[in-house]
Design a protein around this motif. Sequence first.
Motif, PDB file in Angstrom:
ATOM      1  N   MET A 186      30.405  57.297  44.435  1.00 31.23           N
ATOM      2  CA  MET A 186      31.553  56.917  43.617  1.00 31.23           C
ATOM      3  C   MET A 186      31.199  55.672  42.816  1.00 31.23           C
ATOM      4  SD  MET A 186      34.919  57.396  46.112  1.00 31.23           S
ATOM      5  CE  MET A 186      36.024  56.637  44.889  1.00 31.23           C
ATOM      6  N   SER A 187      31.847  55.516  41.695  1.00 25.31           N
ATOM      7  CA  SER A 187      31.718  54.280  40.927  1.00 25.31           C
ATOM      8  C   SER A 187      32.940  53.418  41.163  1.00 25.31           C
ATOM      9  CB  SER A 187      31.591  54.575  39.434  1.00 25.31           C
ATOM     10  OG  SER A 187      32.842  55.003  38.920  1.00 25.31           O
ATOM     11  N   LEU A 188      32.833  52.160  40.764  1.00 25.29           N
ATOM     12  CA  LEU A 188      33.962  51.242  40.889  1.00 25.29           C
ATOM     13  C   LEU A 188      34.870  51.295  39.665  1.00 25.29           C
ATOM     14  CD1 LEU A 188      32.255  48.104  42.445  1.00 25.29           C
ATOM     15  CD2 LEU A 188      33.600  49.865  43.592  1.00 25.29           C
ATOM     16  N   ARG A 189      34.271  51.247  38.474  1.00 28.77           N
ATOM     17  CA  ARG A 189      35.087  51.221  37.260  1.00 28.77           C
ATOM     18  C   ARG A 189      34.208  51.470  36.045  1.00 28.77           C
ATOM     19  NH1 ARG A 189      40.679  51.168  36.509  1.00 28.77           N
ATOM     20  NH2 ARG A 189      41.209  50.292  34.469  1.00 28.77           N
ATOM     21  N   ASN A 190      34.731  52.225  35.111  1.00 26.37           N
ATOM     22  CA  ASN A 190      34.005  52.519  33.886  1.00 26.37           C
ATOM     23  C   ASN A 190      34.188  51.421  32.851  1.00 26.37           C
ATOM     24  OD1 ASN A 190      32.617  54.525  32.016  1.00 26.37           O
ATOM     25  ND2 ASN A 190      34.515  54.139  30.895  1.00 26.37           N
ATOM     26  N   GLU A 191      33.095  50.955  32.297  1.00 28.45           N
ATOM     27  CA  GLU A 191      33.059  50.091  31.114  1.00 28.45           C
ATOM     28  C   GLU A 191      34.037  48.917  31.144  1.00 28.45           C
ATOM     29  OE1 GLU A 191      32.978  52.354  27.471  1.00 28.45           O
ATOM     30  OE2 GLU A 191      31.038  53.241  27.996  1.00 28.45           O
ATOM     31  N   LEU A 192      33.838  48.027  32.080  1.00 29.40           N
ATOM     32  CA  LEU A 192      34.559  46.759  32.063  1.00 29.40           C
ATOM     33  C   LEU A 192      34.289  46.069  30.733  1.00 29.40           C
ATOM     34  CD1 LEU A 192      33.629  45.716  35.691  1.00 29.40           C
ATOM     35  CD2 LEU A 192      35.942  46.261  34.888  1.00 29.40           C
ATOM     36  N   ARG A 193      35.341  45.445  30.165  1.00 33.66           N
ATOM     37  CA  ARG A 193      35.216  44.912  28.817  1.00 33.66           C
ATOM     38  C   ARG A 193      36.203  43.769  28.609  1.00 33.66           C
ATOM     39  NH1 ARG A 193      37.260  49.754  29.653  1.00 33.66           N
ATOM     40  NH2 ARG A 193      39.309  50.338  28.807  1.00 33.66           N
ATOM     41  N   LYS A 194      35.966  43.027  27.572  1.00 35.12           N
ATOM     42  CA  LYS A 194      36.775  41.844  27.288  1.00 35.12           C
ATOM     43  C   LYS A 194      38.202  42.247  26.922  1.00 35.12           C
ATOM     44  CE  LYS A 194      36.467  37.451  24.794  1.00 35.12           C
ATOM     45  NZ  LYS A 194      35.669  36.665  23.821  1.00 35.12           N
ATOM     46  N   PRO A 195      39.206  41.644  27.566  1.00 35.43           N
ATOM     47  CA  PRO A 195      40.613  41.975  27.277  1.00 35.43           C
ATOM     48  C   PRO A 195      41.108  41.259  26.022  1.00 35.43           C
ATOM     49  CG  PRO A 195      40.510  40.375  29.060  1.00 35.43           C
ATOM     50  CD  PRO A 195      39.088  40.712  28.715  1.00 35.43           C
ATOM     51  N   GLU A 196      40.816  41.812  24.867  1.00 36.35           N
ATOM     52  CA  GLU A 196      41.119  41.148  23.590  1.00 36.35           C
ATOM     53  C   GLU A 196      42.617  40.906  23.396  1.00 36.35           C
ATOM     54  OE1 GLU A 196      38.961  39.916  21.688  1.00 36.35           O
ATOM     55  OE2 GLU A 196      37.075  40.997  21.920  1.00 36.35           O
ATOM     56  N   SER A 197      43.443  41.774  23.975  1.00 38.57           N
ATOM     57  CA  SER A 197      44.885  41.615  23.773  1.00 38.57           C
ATOM     58  C   SER A 197      45.504  40.633  24.771  1.00 38.57           C
ATOM     59  CB  SER A 197      45.587  42.977  23.892  1.00 38.57           C
ATOM     60  OG  SER A 197      45.339  43.556  25.158  1.00 38.57           O
ATOM     61  N   ASN A 198      44.693  40.052  25.643  1.00 38.96           N
ATOM     62  CA  ASN A 198      45.175  39.097  26.635  1.00 38.96           C
ATOM     63  C   ASN A 198      44.279  37.865  26.607  1.00 38.96           C
ATOM     64  OD1 ASN A 198      45.998  37.683  28.961  1.00 38.96           O
ATOM     65  ND2 ASN A 198      46.471  39.575  30.068  1.00 38.96           N
ATOM     66  N   PRO A 199      44.499  36.962  25.645  1.00 40.20           N
ATOM     67  CA  PRO A 199      43.608  35.810  25.479  1.00 40.20           C
ATOM     68  C   PRO A 199      43.484  34.937  26.722  1.00 40.20           C
ATOM     69  CG  PRO A 199      45.040  36.046  23.572  1.00 40.20           C
ATOM     70  CD  PRO A 199      45.543  36.995  24.605  1.00 40.20           C
ATOM     71  N   THR A 200      44.587  34.787  27.470  1.00 38.45           N
ATOM     72  CA  THR A 200      44.529  33.952  28.672  1.00 38.45           C
ATOM     73  C   THR A 200      43.621  34.566  29.719  1.00 38.45           C
ATOM     74  OG1 THR A 200      46.773  33.125  28.285  1.00 38.45           O
ATOM     75  CG2 THR A 200      45.885  32.897  30.516  1.00 38.45           C
ATOM     76  N   LEU A 201      43.808  35.856  29.979  1.00 38.24           N
ATOM     77  CA  LEU A 201      42.949  36.543  30.934  1.00 38.24           C
ATOM     78  C   LEU A 201      41.499  36.506  30.468  1.00 38.24           C
ATOM     79  CD1 LEU A 201      42.858  38.327  33.523  1.00 38.24           C
ATOM     80  CD2 LEU A 201      43.044  40.314  32.004  1.00 38.24           C
ATOM     81  N   SER A 202      41.292  36.682  29.181  1.00 35.60           N
ATOM     82  CA  SER A 202      39.944  36.685  28.634  1.00 35.60           C
ATOM     83  C   SER A 202      39.240  35.347  28.849  1.00 35.60           C
ATOM     84  CB  SER A 202      39.991  37.005  27.132  1.00 35.60           C
ATOM     85  OG  SER A 202      38.706  36.970  26.573  1.00 35.60           O
ATOM     86  N   SER A 203      39.934  34.271  28.559  1.00 33.67           N
ATOM     87  CA  SER A 203      39.304  32.954  28.655  1.00 33.67           C
ATOM     88  C   SER A 203      39.149  32.476  30.088  1.00 33.67           C
ATOM     89  CB  SER A 203      40.126  31.928  27.861  1.00 33.67           C
ATOM     90  OG  SER A 203      41.432  31.787  28.417  1.00 33.67           O
ATOM     91  N   GLN A 204      40.051  32.879  30.964  1.00 30.96           N
ATOM     92  CA  GLN A 204      40.031  32.365  32.324  1.00 30.96           C
ATOM     93  C   GLN A 204      39.316  33.266  33.326  1.00 30.96           C
ATOM     94  OE1 GLN A 204      44.075  31.486  33.504  1.00 30.96           O
ATOM     95  NE2 GLN A 204      44.335  29.876  31.958  1.00 30.96           N
ATOM     96  N   SER A 205      39.188  34.556  33.012  1.00 35.47           N
ATOM     97  CA  SER A 205      38.704  35.480  34.036  1.00 35.47           C
ATOM     98  C   SER A 205      37.567  36.384  33.610  1.00 35.47           C
ATOM     99  CB  SER A 205      39.872  36.346  34.534  1.00 35.47           C
ATOM    100  OG  SER A 205      39.451  37.269  35.504  1.00 35.47           O
ATOM    101  N   TYR A 206      37.380  36.622  32.317  1.00 37.01           N
ATOM    102  CA  TYR A 206      36.330  37.549  31.897  1.00 37.01           C
ATOM    103  C   TYR A 206      34.970  36.881  32.019  1.00 37.01           C
ATOM    104  CZ  TYR A 206      33.720  41.016  29.233  1.00 37.01           C
ATOM    105  OH  TYR A 206      32.799  41.982  28.855  1.00 37.01           O
ATOM    106  N   ASN A 207      34.411  36.978  33.205  1.00 37.17           N
ATOM    107  CA  ASN A 207      33.134  36.335  33.484  1.00 37.17           C
ATOM    108  C   ASN A 207      32.496  36.988  34.702  1.00 37.17           C
ATOM    109  OD1 ASN A 207      34.238  34.952  35.914  1.00 37.17           O
ATOM    110  ND2 ASN A 207      35.371  33.721  34.396  1.00 37.17           N
ATOM    111  N   TRP A 208      31.253  36.640  34.982  1.00 35.20           N
ATOM    112  CA  TRP A 208      30.525  37.236  36.106  1.00 35.20           C
ATOM    113  C   TRP A 208      31.030  36.737  37.452  1.00 35.20           C
ATOM    114  CZ3 TRP A 208      27.603  41.405  36.043  1.00 35.20           C
ATOM    115  CH2 TRP A 208      27.064  41.827  34.829  1.00 35.20           C
ATOM    116  N   ARG A 209      31.577  35.540  37.492  1.00 34.24           N
ATOM    117  CA  ARG A 209      32.137  35.033  38.754  1.00 34.24           C
ATOM    118  C   ARG A 209      33.269  35.935  39.230  1.00 34.24           C
ATOM    119  NH1 ARG A 209      35.599  30.081  37.642  1.00 34.24           N
ATOM    120  NH2 ARG A 209      36.909  31.801  36.901  1.00 34.24           N
ATOM    121  N   ASP A 210      34.230  36.228  38.349  1.00 32.64           N
ATOM    122  CA  ASP A 210      35.356  37.081  38.739  1.00 32.64           C
ATOM    123  C   ASP A 210      34.919  38.536  38.911  1.00 32.64           C
ATOM    124  OD1 ASP A 210      36.705  34.711  38.461  1.00 32.64           O
ATOM    125  OD2 ASP A 210      38.340  35.537  37.273  1.00 32.64           O
ATOM    126  N   TRP A 211      33.904  38.926  38.165  1.00 36.93           N
ATOM    127  CA  TRP A 211      33.332  40.256  38.380  1.00 36.93           C
ATOM    128  C   TRP A 211      32.878  40.393  39.836  1.00 36.93           C
ATOM    129  CZ3 TRP A 211      28.417  41.719  40.010  1.00 36.93           C
ATOM    130  CH2 TRP A 211      28.077  43.064  39.861  1.00 36.93           C
TER     131      TRP A 211
END
Length: 435
Positions: free
Chosen positions: A224-249
């Motif tokens: 099984m896979s975990l998730r297809n094509e994780l990507r930057k949440p462009e419509s959620n700037p706060t989530l993008s700036s605070q969480s879109y990174n390898w640490r949260d990955w």
Amino acid sequence: MMNSGLRSVVSLLALSCSVLSPFSWASPLKTINNDRAASWPFGPLVTSGRDIKNAQGGTVVYAGTNWPGHGEVMIPDGLHYQSIESVITKIKSTGMNAIRLTYAIQMIDDIYSKNGQDTTVRQSFINALGQTNGAKVYSQFLAKNPSFNDSTTRLQVFDAVAAECAKQQVFVHLDNHMSKAAWCCSSNDGNTWFGDTYYNVDNWTRGLSYMANHGKSWTALTSMSLRNELRKPESNPTLSSQSYNWRDWYTNIKKGTSAINSANPDLLIFLSGLDYDTYMTPVVQGTAFTPGSAKYSAADFPNYANKLVLEIHNYQNSASNCNSLKSSLYNSGFQALHAEDSGAKNVFPVLLTEFGFDMSGNAWQGTYATCIASYLAEQKAGWFIWVVSGSYYIRSGTQDFEETWGLLKHDWSGWRSSAYIEGGLKPLAKATAQG
């Protein structure tokens, strides 16, 4: 005393011939494991360095195609045009030995919202396509698959696909493609990243666990896979700036792998990276998961680090230099196949779980397609081409959507490009498929 909701859950599990209850005692599962070790697929599969191995010590290499089931109808596409047996037979005839079968977390959310009751296929067609068209396409679905009826549920269709794959010895790799069922992917569809509009992490891990458990009796299910094509949440700037990174990955990847392994420890688990799963470099090279300081450690996956596989996607269709493309693949993740000799820190099996091109012309003879094929053959690496579908029930609002990248024609009756099948796909499968 059992309440009505729990009775519904128990009834669902008891009535489904292909589901093992999470509360099943050990002996049936042990029997299944013994059967798998003694016959195809000779499981459970494990990793050993750069390779996937079966219980007999043989190397397994997936060579397959993607079969989408994550759209709004939430069953595998094309079954109003052809039977399950017909589709699997066509796949097997090319020498391919695997399918990447996609699904949406919404399907499992629906089941939980209805106290364990899955939606019927009939109702799902109507929900997705409207009363008139839904009823029409559903009738076509029944005509091509007469073993189903008005009580058939979505998961029972997945069960039937898995059963036919077992019959024809085709590996099933389950892929969570989306949370909200729809065409994938864009950076503003609400399904991009952990915590996005539709990407509830608790529901996601619950869904992974549910499908891992549900698949225990699928002989052909090996990963099984975990998730297809994780990507930057462009419509959620706060989530993008605070969480879109390898640490949260890394934080969430540990949650997802634990959910799958706890529910079904037999399965391999595929890890996908950032930017539409185009690179896994920090995992391979053992660098810090920024902005944190943690690095990949097998100890973070207790007793199942030998179940982890890396996957990447590549759609560099405009590539004009094969050496550059091969270098890109190597640097994006395939270095893990050679980590012991290349200075990278971690060795994994690596699969190209998505690549593809337009099948309506001669793209298969171009630099991109021929280079990808030669690289996979050289590396003896696994792959899933996008896509088997000649059409979709619905894609981005358009019903009966034509898929020119599909291996099959619009009505799934035959190959869109027989020249590619004979001159490109079959040789690639022959050069790579094992197990």
